[in-house]
Write a protein that holds these residues in place. Sequence first.
Motif, mmCIF file in Angstrom:
data_model
loop_
_atom_site.group_PDB
_atom_site.id
_atom_site.type_symbol
_atom_site.label_atom_id
_atom_site.label_comp_id
_atom_site.label_asym_id
_atom_site.label_seq_id
_atom_site.Cartn_x
_atom_site.Cartn_y
_atom_site.Cartn_z
ATOM 1 N N PHE A 1 0.837 -1.195 0.000
ATOM 2 C CA PHE A 1 0.000 0.000 0.000
ATOM 3 C C PHE A 1 0.876 1.252 0.000
ATOM 4 O O PHE A 1 1.902 1.311 0.682
ATOM 5 N N TYR B 1 -3.108 1.288 -3.737
ATOM 6 C CA TYR B 1 -1.955 0.390 -3.774
ATOM 7 C C TYR B 1 -0.743 1.138 -4.317
ATOM 8 O O TYR B 1 -0.860 2.137 -5.030
ATOM 9 N N PRO C 1 -1.048 -1.499 5.557
ATOM 10 C CA PRO C 1 -1.229 -0.062 5.328
ATOM 11 C C PRO C 1 -0.974 0.782 6.579
ATOM 12 O O PRO C 1 -1.380 0.417 7.685
#
Length: 725
Positions: free
Chosen positions: A59, A68, A208
């Motif tokens: 990410f 992404y 992330p």
Amino acid sequence: MKKAILMVLICFGLISISFSQKINDAYRLNIRKTTDPIVIDGVLDEVSWNEAEVATDFFMITPMDTSYADVRTDVRMAYDDKHLYLIVVNYHAMEGPYMVESLRRDFSFGKNDNFLLFMDPFDDQINGFSFGANAAGAQWDGIMYDGGKVDLSWDNKWESKVKNYEDRWVFEASIPFKSIRYKSGIKEWGINFSRLDLKTTEKSGWAPVPRQFPSASLAYTGILVWDNPPPAAGPNISVIPYGLGGLSQNRKEGEDPVYRNSFGMDAKIGLGSALNLDLTVNPDFSQVEVDKQVTNLDRFELFFPERRQFFLENGDLFANFGYETIRPFFSRRIGLKAPIQAGARLSGKLNKDWRIGAMTMQTGQVEEENLDAQNFSVLTLQRRVLARSNLSAIVVTRQAGMFTPPLPEDSVSTSEYDRNVGLEFNYASSNNLWTGKAFVLKSFNPMTGGDGLVYAANLRYTSGNLYWNLQHEYVSENYTAEVGYVPRTGFYKINPLVGYLFFPESKKILSHGPEFSTKSFFDTKMNQTDNETYVSYKVRFRTQSVFTTWFAHDYIKLLKPFDPTNLGGEKLQAGTEHQWFAWGTEFTSKPQSIFTYAFVSRLGGYYADGNRYNVSGELGYRFQPYFSMTLNANYNEIHLTEPWGITTFWLVGPRLDLTLTNKFFVTAFVQYNEQVDNINLNTRVQWRFKPASDIFLVFTDNYLPAPFFAKDRSVVLKFTYWWNI
């Protein structure tokens, strides 16, 4: 003490605490035992790698955190009975060479194409380890603390190799289980991977991470799932002897050269898989790099960071108690004027919730300085509470005359003892939006006529756009911390700060926004003595260059006489009041360039209705990855009435780094400081002939600028060897 308790309740009592599951619990990478031997060569050709699960689809963290990554990264992990293995394929997103500073270990994160691993073996989201490399093969390793900070002073034995291809670079590493600490029997570790690609200016992570936090944030790690609990590390004892020879000469006093030779030893003993005992006998730190000098126009003692390796490992347990200017323990006080004879340190995890740190150091007697032999000891105990917070207690003591007959009482220059005890609560919410600290310290010293007290607290909020911090401090007049760093006593301080970041849809600007802070000091009778109000505006470009402009107003009521030039001349009288306005700018160029630069400017008022003008800059050039050169220059011009008149200071510091391989380094550092009328030359050659084993050759000269004259010089040859028993 009642005020301290009330402060804790005010700062933290209104915060609701949730015990929700880990944020990135869904991101899981399975690790299996190898089926064939793995050779660390940067080539993905073993059967074990073909069978390993792949962590991919990273990410983006910056410039945006809503998609992404554009740059592809594939990660595989495996293990055997003695090692943890990692191989990473870092694909290129566009043509062009990689960007690195040099082959020097523990490189600057933002100036190198790099890959980093963040490991949380206890899955407590507070402490861990980091390993990595830049695209040229320079290693990075450090201990993680406070949920996302990395102490790069930690140095241990592990092996890695980087191999470059036309469309990718591959990083392969082998980390001995003996080199890290982890809980036996645990099958899930916190883990995340970070990639910085300077050609695209993209930073990404496997699990992330919001862009307002560093990729190292342990609150956002995923899970490394073991097929079986990692094997026990086994006996872990290392002996690190050293030997050195050298000479020094005080040419200013016309003294003859003094020859020296010395021998000593460090030892590291693993007490289980999570606790370590470090021992040292007759340590020597002659290979440590010299401090970077600064022009001193401050009324209080300046802070220079600790650089000696023995004090730095697991240093957060000892040195992170308090704030930057309220430190009950500062290891640089140990051995400042007296030789260290021996020391011991116990540090690490007792279990998932408890950490311990205990250190004792003994220094020798120095009659010519009227210094008794001293024992310095510190004990700290840390308990994990709530989701990502901890409660710590600390005891710091300096005791004169231990193990050695004391000097006559009327000749010693220090008190018999100085002691500090303290309690600290560090808060971090599960999503890291809320962080804060509250602590209380009590000092005991027979020369102060009473017991000193400190209490302080802060609370910080950091969202994607808005951030603010409120901090309050109180230090009593008779508080002492002779083994700490507390340059100022007898004050109350209040310091609110607020800022806001805009993230425009722009191809050139990453973020921009204002920041406001005001810092006010009051004496213990609540009379204001200082205030600095500061407003700034920062623009961060997508190229990673940064521009800042700021405006400030200062008010100071001198509590003691002060020479505004710090040259030891005429002083302004205590009780006089001074205020002025000042304005400045700062700019740092993009790190991708072979040629980099930065500048800082300041103009405005100064003490006694005077003016101060300051310009400083840095120029850098690199022939990557083998050579880099940096020139720092700082110019101050102060305009005051007589008897001071116009005073100017130059501080110039060119530095040359030669890194022929990632095991052979040459550093030459020259510093000309006009304020202290000195030129310092420090040259250091380091050859890492085996992992964590080195040969150092160090030259140090000090010169009088005019007439050019060598005041003193020294040369040292030092050999260290890391021997695993």
